[in-house]
Design a protein around this motif. Structure first.
Motif, short mmCIF file in Angstrom:
data_model
loop_
_atom_site.label_atom_id
_atom_site.label_comp_id
_atom_site.label_asym_id
_atom_site.label_seq_id
_atom_site.Cartn_x
_atom_site.Cartn_y
_atom_site.Cartn_z
N VAL A 59 11.90 -15.59 -52.07
CA VAL A 59 12.49 -16.86 -52.51
C VAL A 59 12.11 -15.58 -54.27
N GLY A 60 13.77 -15.34 -54.31
CA GLY A 60 13.92 -14.39 -56.10
C GLY A 60 12.87 -13.37 -55.92
N SER A 61 11.55 -12.71 -56.96
CA SER A 61 11.56 -11.99 -57.05
C SER A 61 10.15 -12.16 -55.54
N GLN A 62 9.38 -13.22 -55.16
CA GLN A 62 8.33 -13.14 -54.24
C GLN A 62 8.64 -12.93 -52.59
N MET A 63 7.77 -12.26 -51.87
CA MET A 63 8.18 -12.26 -50.73
C MET A 63 7.56 -12.63 -49.90
N VAL A 64 7.78 -12.76 -48.72
CA VAL A 64 6.05 -13.30 -47.98
C VAL A 64 6.74 -12.59 -46.72
N ASP A 65 6.06 -11.59 -45.97
CA ASP A 65 6.43 -11.07 -44.36
C ASP A 65 5.44 -11.51 -43.27
N SER A 66 5.41 -12.48 -42.73
CA SER A 66 4.80 -12.65 -41.37
C SER A 66 4.88 -11.89 -40.16
N SER A 67 6.16 -11.22 -39.77
CA SER A 67 6.87 -10.95 -38.98
C SER A 67 5.77 -10.19 -38.13
N VAL A 68 5.88 -10.00 -37.20
CA VAL A 68 5.41 -9.16 -35.58
C VAL A 68 5.72 -7.88 -36.80
N ARG A 69 6.53 -7.33 -36.73
CA ARG A 69 7.20 -6.11 -36.91
C ARG A 69 5.90 -5.05 -37.94
N THR A 70 6.33 -5.74 -38.50
CA THR A 70 5.20 -5.89 -40.29
C THR A 70 3.41 -5.90 -39.94
N LYS A 71 3.38 -6.34 -38.76
CA LYS A 71 1.60 -6.64 -38.45
C LYS A 71 1.35 -5.22 -37.81
N LEU A 72 2.45 -4.66 -36.65
CA LEU A 72 2.29 -4.18 -35.83
C LEU A 72 2.27 -2.71 -36.99
N ASN A 73 3.20 -2.73 -37.72
CA ASN A 73 3.20 -1.04 -38.19
C ASN A 73 1.35 -1.05 -39.25
N SER A 74 1.34 -2.75 -39.68
CA SER A 74 -0.28 -2.17 -40.24
C SER A 74 -1.36 -2.18 -39.51
N LEU A 75 -0.41 -2.39 -38.23
CA LEU A 75 -2.05 -1.89 -36.84
C LEU A 75 -2.01 -0.79 -36.61
N LYS A 76 -0.41 0.00 -36.50
CA LYS A 76 -0.98 1.50 -35.57
C LYS A 76 -1.36 2.63 -37.15
N ILE A 77 -0.47 1.74 -39.20
CA ILE A 77 -1.50 2.64 -39.76
C ILE A 77 -3.01 2.44 -40.06
N ALA A 78 -3.46 1.29 -39.41
CA ALA A 78 -4.97 1.33 -39.77
C ALA A 78 -5.49 2.32 -38.52
N LEU A 79 -4.96 2.02 -37.50
CA LEU A 79 -5.08 2.97 -36.02
C LEU A 79 -5.81 4.09 -36.54
N LYS A 80 -4.57 4.96 -37.06
CA LYS A 80 -4.34 6.66 -37.54
C LYS A 80 -5.33 6.34 -38.30
N GLU A 81 -5.96 5.75 -39.15
CA GLU A 81 -6.66 5.70 -40.33
C GLU A 81 -8.12 6.09 -39.76
#
Length: 192
Positions: A168-190
């Protein structure tokens, strides 16, 4: 800021051609007291475009002549029983060799209508089409959160896997599974 400036600022990706055609269609629909019928018929044209690759090829391909496009498009509009303002408008756009602008025209018309109604647009992307009940609930939640009437521009992107992306306008809420999986993948790499 004028209504036209607000619409232009909201969607800079809409071409000037699409904006001018959409404005002309809106003005005609307003003059004929047919805003809702025009909105519904444009929604039906948009649905046909979304569901048919052949129709999109006809819309976007410069290979077809205006006469070929007009003949095919007239048959589609007649079968879908899209007549009146929208039927005539789409035929004029086709005769003027601007059929490729139709998706942008529809988007620009919706933006003009949203501003006219005093609403704000929420671009909602989901992995599967949302039901009418889901859209109504989402609209109510967004209205409560933002304090404004909301118009939802719903899209489907199967790559999200699940969840929603709401902008909405310049605000964005991303609660997609794809984004959550990508975040998990990054955390696991760290960690690893």
């Amino acid at each position: 800021m004028s209504e036209s400036d607000q619409v232009t600022n909201k969607n800079s990706e809409i071409s000037g051609v699409a904006e001018r055609y959409a404005r002309a269609l809106f003005d005609l629909a307003l003059e004929e007291n047919a805003i809702e019928a025009t909105e519904q018929d444009l929604g039906r044209v948009d649905a046909i475009m979304s569901e048919s690759e052949d129709f999109m090829r006809l819309v976007k391909s410069p290979v077809f002549t205006a006469d070929e496009q007009l003949t095919a498009l007239s048959a589609i509009l007649d079968k879908a029983e899209i007549t009146g303002i929208v039927g005539n408008f789409v035929r004029v756009v086709t005769r003027n060799r601007r059929l490729f602008s139709l998706p942008g025209i529809i988007k620009a018309f919706r933006n003009i209508l949203t501003v006219h109604r005093g609403e704000q647009v929420a671009e909602v992307t989901s992995a599967q089409p949302l039901s009418d009940a889901d859209l109504t609930a989402l609209k109510a939640s967004l209205k409560d959160a933002l304090g404004k009437d909301i118009a939802i521009d719903a899209k489907v992107d199967a790559e999200l896997l699940g969840g929603l992306v709401v902008k909405v306008g310049s605000q964005m809420v991303d609660s997609s599974v794809r984004t959550k999986l990508n975040s998990l993948k990054i955390a696991l790499k760290e960690v690893g």
